[in-house]
Design a protein around this motif. Structure first.
Motif, PDB file in Angstrom:
ATOM      1  N   LEU A 173       0.831  -1.199   0.000  1.00 21.94           N
ATOM      2  CA  LEU A 173       0.000   0.000   0.000  1.00 21.94           C
ATOM      3  C   LEU A 173       0.867   1.251   0.000  1.00 21.94           C
ATOM      4  N   GLU A 174       1.951   1.223   0.721  1.00 30.05           N
ATOM      5  CA  GLU A 174       2.855   2.377   0.711  1.00 30.05           C
ATOM      6  C   GLU A 174       3.409   2.616  -0.691  1.00 30.05           C
ATOM      7  N   GLU A 175       3.814   1.541  -1.357  1.00 30.76           N
ATOM      8  CA  GLU A 175       4.299   1.683  -2.741  1.00 30.76           C
ATOM      9  C   GLU A 175       3.229   2.301  -3.629  1.00 30.76           C
ATOM     10  N   PHE A 176       1.992   1.824  -3.477  1.00 30.82           N
ATOM     11  CA  PHE A 176       0.915   2.301  -4.335  1.00 30.82           C
ATOM     12  C   PHE A 176       0.606   3.774  -4.060  1.00 30.82           C
ATOM     13  N   VAL A 177       0.559   4.164  -2.805  1.00 32.22           N
ATOM     14  CA  VAL A 177       0.295   5.565  -2.469  1.00 32.22           C
ATOM     15  C   VAL A 177       1.390   6.460  -3.032  1.00 32.22           C
ATOM     16  N   GLU A 178       2.630   6.037  -2.933  1.00 31.20           N
ATOM     17  CA  GLU A 178       3.726   6.840  -3.488  1.00 31.20           C
ATOM     18  C   GLU A 178       3.629   6.912  -5.009  1.00 31.20           C
ATOM     19  N   TRP A 179       3.184   5.827  -5.627  1.00 32.76           N
ATOM     20  CA  TRP A 179       2.977   5.837  -7.079  1.00 32.76           C
ATOM     21  C   TRP A 179       1.879   6.827  -7.457  1.00 32.76           C
ATOM     22  N   ILE A 180       0.778   6.823  -6.709  1.00 33.98           N
ATOM     23  CA  ILE A 180      -0.314   7.764  -6.982  1.00 33.98           C
ATOM     24  C   ILE A 180       0.183   9.197  -6.853  1.00 33.98           C
ATOM     25  N   ALA A 181       0.918   9.478  -5.780  1.00 34.62           N
ATOM     26  CA  ALA A 181       1.396  10.838  -5.538  1.00 34.62           C
ATOM     27  C   ALA A 181       2.342  11.317  -6.640  1.00 34.62           C
ATOM     28  N   ALA A 182       3.061  10.396  -7.237  1.00 32.77           N
ATOM     29  CA  ALA A 182       3.998  10.770  -8.301  1.00 32.77           C
ATOM     30  C   ALA A 182       3.339  10.826  -9.673  1.00 32.77           C
ATOM     31  N   SER A 183       2.072  10.431  -9.759  1.00 34.45           N
ATOM     32  CA  SER A 183       1.387  10.356 -11.042  1.00 34.45           C
ATOM     33  C   SER A 183       0.679  11.670 -11.377  1.00 34.45           C
ATOM     34  N   ARG A 184       0.030  11.656 -12.529  1.00 34.48           N
ATOM     35  CA  ARG A 184      -0.743  12.819 -12.978  1.00 34.48           C
ATOM     36  C   ARG A 184      -2.083  12.911 -12.263  1.00 34.48           C
ATOM     37  N   ILE A 185      -2.427  11.901 -11.481  1.00 39.21           N
ATOM     38  CA  ILE A 185      -3.749  11.825 -10.872  1.00 39.21           C
ATOM     39  C   ILE A 185      -3.968  12.914  -9.831  1.00 39.21           C
ATOM     40  N   VAL A 186      -2.932  13.238  -9.068  1.00 40.68           N
ATOM     41  CA  VAL A 186      -3.051  14.161  -7.944  1.00 40.68           C
ATOM     42  C   VAL A 186      -2.475  15.526  -8.321  1.00 40.68           C
ATOM     43  N   PRO A 187      -3.241  16.609  -8.152  1.00 40.70           N
ATOM     44  CA  PRO A 187      -2.702  17.946  -8.423  1.00 40.70           C
ATOM     45  C   PRO A 187      -1.502  18.230  -7.525  1.00 40.70           C
ATOM     46  N   ASP A 188      -0.590  19.059  -8.002  1.00 34.05           N
ATOM     47  CA  ASP A 188       0.638  19.330  -7.264  1.00 34.05           C
ATOM     48  C   ASP A 188       0.378  19.849  -5.855  1.00 34.05           C
ATOM     49  N   ASP A 189      -0.657  20.665  -5.696  1.00 32.05           N
ATOM     50  CA  ASP A 189      -0.900  21.261  -4.378  1.00 32.05           C
ATOM     51  C   ASP A 189      -1.563  20.281  -3.400  1.00 32.05           C
ATOM     52  N   ARG A 190      -1.867  19.067  -3.862  1.00 34.20           N
ATOM     53  CA  ARG A 190      -2.475  18.054  -2.991  1.00 34.20           C
ATOM     54  C   ARG A 190      -1.520  16.907  -2.681  1.00 34.20           C
ATOM     55  N   LYS A 191      -0.378  16.874  -3.347  1.00 32.55           N
ATOM     56  CA  LYS A 191       0.520  15.731  -3.214  1.00 32.55           C
ATOM     57  C   LYS A 191       1.097  15.592  -1.808  1.00 32.55           C
ATOM     58  N   SER A 192       1.430  16.679  -1.158  1.00 33.18           N
ATOM     59  CA  SER A 192       2.067  16.586   0.157  1.00 33.18           C
ATOM     60  C   SER A 192       1.140  15.955   1.189  1.00 33.18           C
ATOM     61  N   ALA A 193      -0.157  16.254   1.111  1.00 29.85           N
ATOM     62  CA  ALA A 193      -1.105  15.667   2.058  1.00 29.85           C
ATOM     63  C   ALA A 193      -1.202  14.156   1.870  1.00 29.85           C
ATOM     64  N   LEU A 194      -1.128  13.694   0.621  1.00 24.56           N
ATOM     65  CA  LEU A 194      -1.167  12.262   0.368  1.00 24.56           C
ATOM     66  C   LEU A 194       0.140  11.600   0.803  1.00 24.56           C
ATOM     67  N   LEU A 195       1.262  12.228   0.488  1.00 18.88           N
ATOM     68  CA  LEU A 195       2.551  11.653   0.857  1.00 18.88           C
ATOM     69  C   LEU A 195       2.750  11.620   2.370  1.00 18.88           C
ATOM     70  N   ARG A 196       2.074  12.500   3.085  1.00 21.58           N
ATOM     71  CA  ARG A 196       2.164  12.492   4.547  1.00 21.58           C
ATOM     72  C   ARG A 196       1.754  11.137   5.119  1.00 21.58           C
ATOM     73  N   LEU A 197       0.843  10.465   4.447  1.00 21.79           N
ATOM     74  CA  LEU A 197       0.348   9.185   4.936  1.00 21.79           C
ATOM     75  C   LEU A 197       1.449   8.131   4.983  1.00 21.79           C
ATOM     76  N   ALA A 198       2.455   8.293   4.137  1.00 16.73           N
ATOM     77  CA  ALA A 198       3.565   7.340   4.120  1.00 16.73           C
ATOM     78  C   ALA A 198       4.624   7.676   5.169  1.00 16.73           C
ATOM     79  N   LYS A 199       4.499   8.828   5.814  1.00 22.14           N
ATOM     80  CA  LYS A 199       5.505   9.246   6.799  1.00 22.14           C
ATOM     81  C   LYS A 199       5.060   9.016   8.236  1.00 22.14           C
ATOM     82  N   VAL A 200       3.792   8.658   8.418  1.00 20.10           N
ATOM     83  CA  VAL A 200       3.260   8.402   9.756  1.00 20.10           C
ATOM     84  C   VAL A 200       3.842   7.089  10.297  1.00 20.10           C
ATOM     85  N   ALA A 201       4.026   7.025  11.596  1.00 16.72           N
ATOM     86  CA  ALA A 201       4.489   5.792  12.242  1.00 16.72           C
ATOM     87  C   ALA A 201       3.297   4.863  12.470  1.00 16.72           C
ATOM     88  N   TYR A 202       3.325   3.687  11.850  1.00 17.15           N
ATOM     89  CA  TYR A 202       2.274   2.684  12.006  1.00 17.15           C
ATOM     90  C   TYR A 202       2.803   1.517  12.844  1.00 17.15           C
TER      91      TYR A 202
END
Length: 334
Positions: free
Chosen positions: A129-158
């Protein structure tokens, strides 16, 4: 580096690196996928002709990459995701459901899964899931101003390494009602819940907030509506589950049947599948090898094995039927 290359290659097109274009399209059709679909699908069904073609192609050239991957996709669609099969001339269904799909909004696995259980047909979680979220954030799907909020999910301690899906879901469902619309204003049409107090106790993570679940749902749904993301998740499963099974299950009579069961076990418990492949009773033939795998699954979690083993047998039964082989007898789960 392997993961980085995998992500970059997956962004280069809308087709699978493992299935032929024709088989990938049949896979999408069977999964009822569309560019407007949501996580409210059920009754996914593939055709008997599609199954026959996958089996016959494999038997002609099992050493060919796409042929072997086609057999793996049969295990994914039927044994893992619990889809059904429709067509004439089918053998008896080991699940005794007339080959109907066993999926529902909160059961089975779907191409559009994101609201219950995990993401996509494999219910991707944790490292995948982390790989997939990072792939989404790097794709054309997410506007540039929204990418940091999505990438934050990969930086949280689980609690586990990667993105733990249920901790994200708990953040959105346990403290308040989840948002009905995504960040772009489109309504969600997925199952809402409910979740119990035990679920919340097990999965609440103070570093995650309801907005994180909203961010996650918005961009994961948007991604799942693209062929690129569907190919990515299919290929991720092939890489992480089917390829190890291909490499570890010994060759010989009954190898295909054993692989079809082993990869389903691997989808839940990779270490159990690896051990079961290592101790395969090659001399026991197809029935003995399949029984060995089911026994390993039952030894790991008997209740789970009893609930799933007949569905797990579906690709084995169809493989032998379309290969012109006699049905296996005496397979059981104790």
């Amino acid at each position: 580096m392997r993961f980085k290359v995998f992500r970059e290659e997956a962004m280069s097109g809308s087709c699978s690196r493992y299935l032929s274009d024709e088989n990938f399209e049949a896979y999408l059709v069977g999964g009822r996928w569309s560019e407007t679909a949501d996580d409210n699908l059920a009754d996914e069904t593939i055709s008997a002709d599609f199954v026959r073609d996958l089996v016959e192609t494999y038997n002609r050239a099992p050493e060919v990459h796409e042929a072997a991957s086609g057999l793996g996709s049969l295990a994914l669609m039927l044994g893992v995701a619990e889809w059904g099969v429709k067509g004439d001339g089918l053998p008896d269904d080991p699940a005794r459901k007339s080959w109907r799909s066993d999926t529902g909004e909160d059961s089975g696995k779907h191409l559009m899964s994101y609201a219950v259980g995990g993401v996509g047909i494999s219910h991707a979680d944790v490292g995948d899931l982390e790989e997939f979220v990072e792939w989404i954030a790097a794709s054309r799907i997410v506007p540039d101003d929204r990418k940091s909020a999505l990438l934050r999910l990969a930086k949280v301690a689980y609690r586990k390494e990667g993105i733990l899906y249920d901790e994200l879901r708990a953040a959105g469902l346990c403290d308040q009602a989840p948002a009905d619309h995504d960040l772009l204003g489109e309504p969600f049409q997925h199952l809402r819940g409910p979740v119990g107090t035990r679920y919340c106790k097990d999965y609440e993570n103070g570093a995650l907030k309801p907005d994180d679940w909203l961010t996650f749902r918005t961009w994961v749904r948007a991604a799942l509506r693209t062929r690129e993301a569907q190919a990515y998740l299919l290929d991720l499963w092939m890489r992480d589950y089917w390829q190890p099974t291909l490499a570890q299950v010994p060759a010989g009579e009954g190898a295909a049947e054993e692989m079809l069961i082993n990869v389903r076990i691997r989808n839940s418990a990779p270490s159990v599948a690896k051990k079961a492949a290592r101790s395969s009773p090659v001399e026991a033939g197809a029935a003995g090898r399949v029984q060995h795998q089911i026994d390993a699954y039952a030894h790991w979690k008997l209740k789970t094995a009893r609930r799933r083993w007949e569905i797990m047998m579906r690709p084995v039964v169809l493989y032998r039927h379309f290969s012109g082989l006699d049905p296996l007898k005496g397979i059981h789960c104790d």
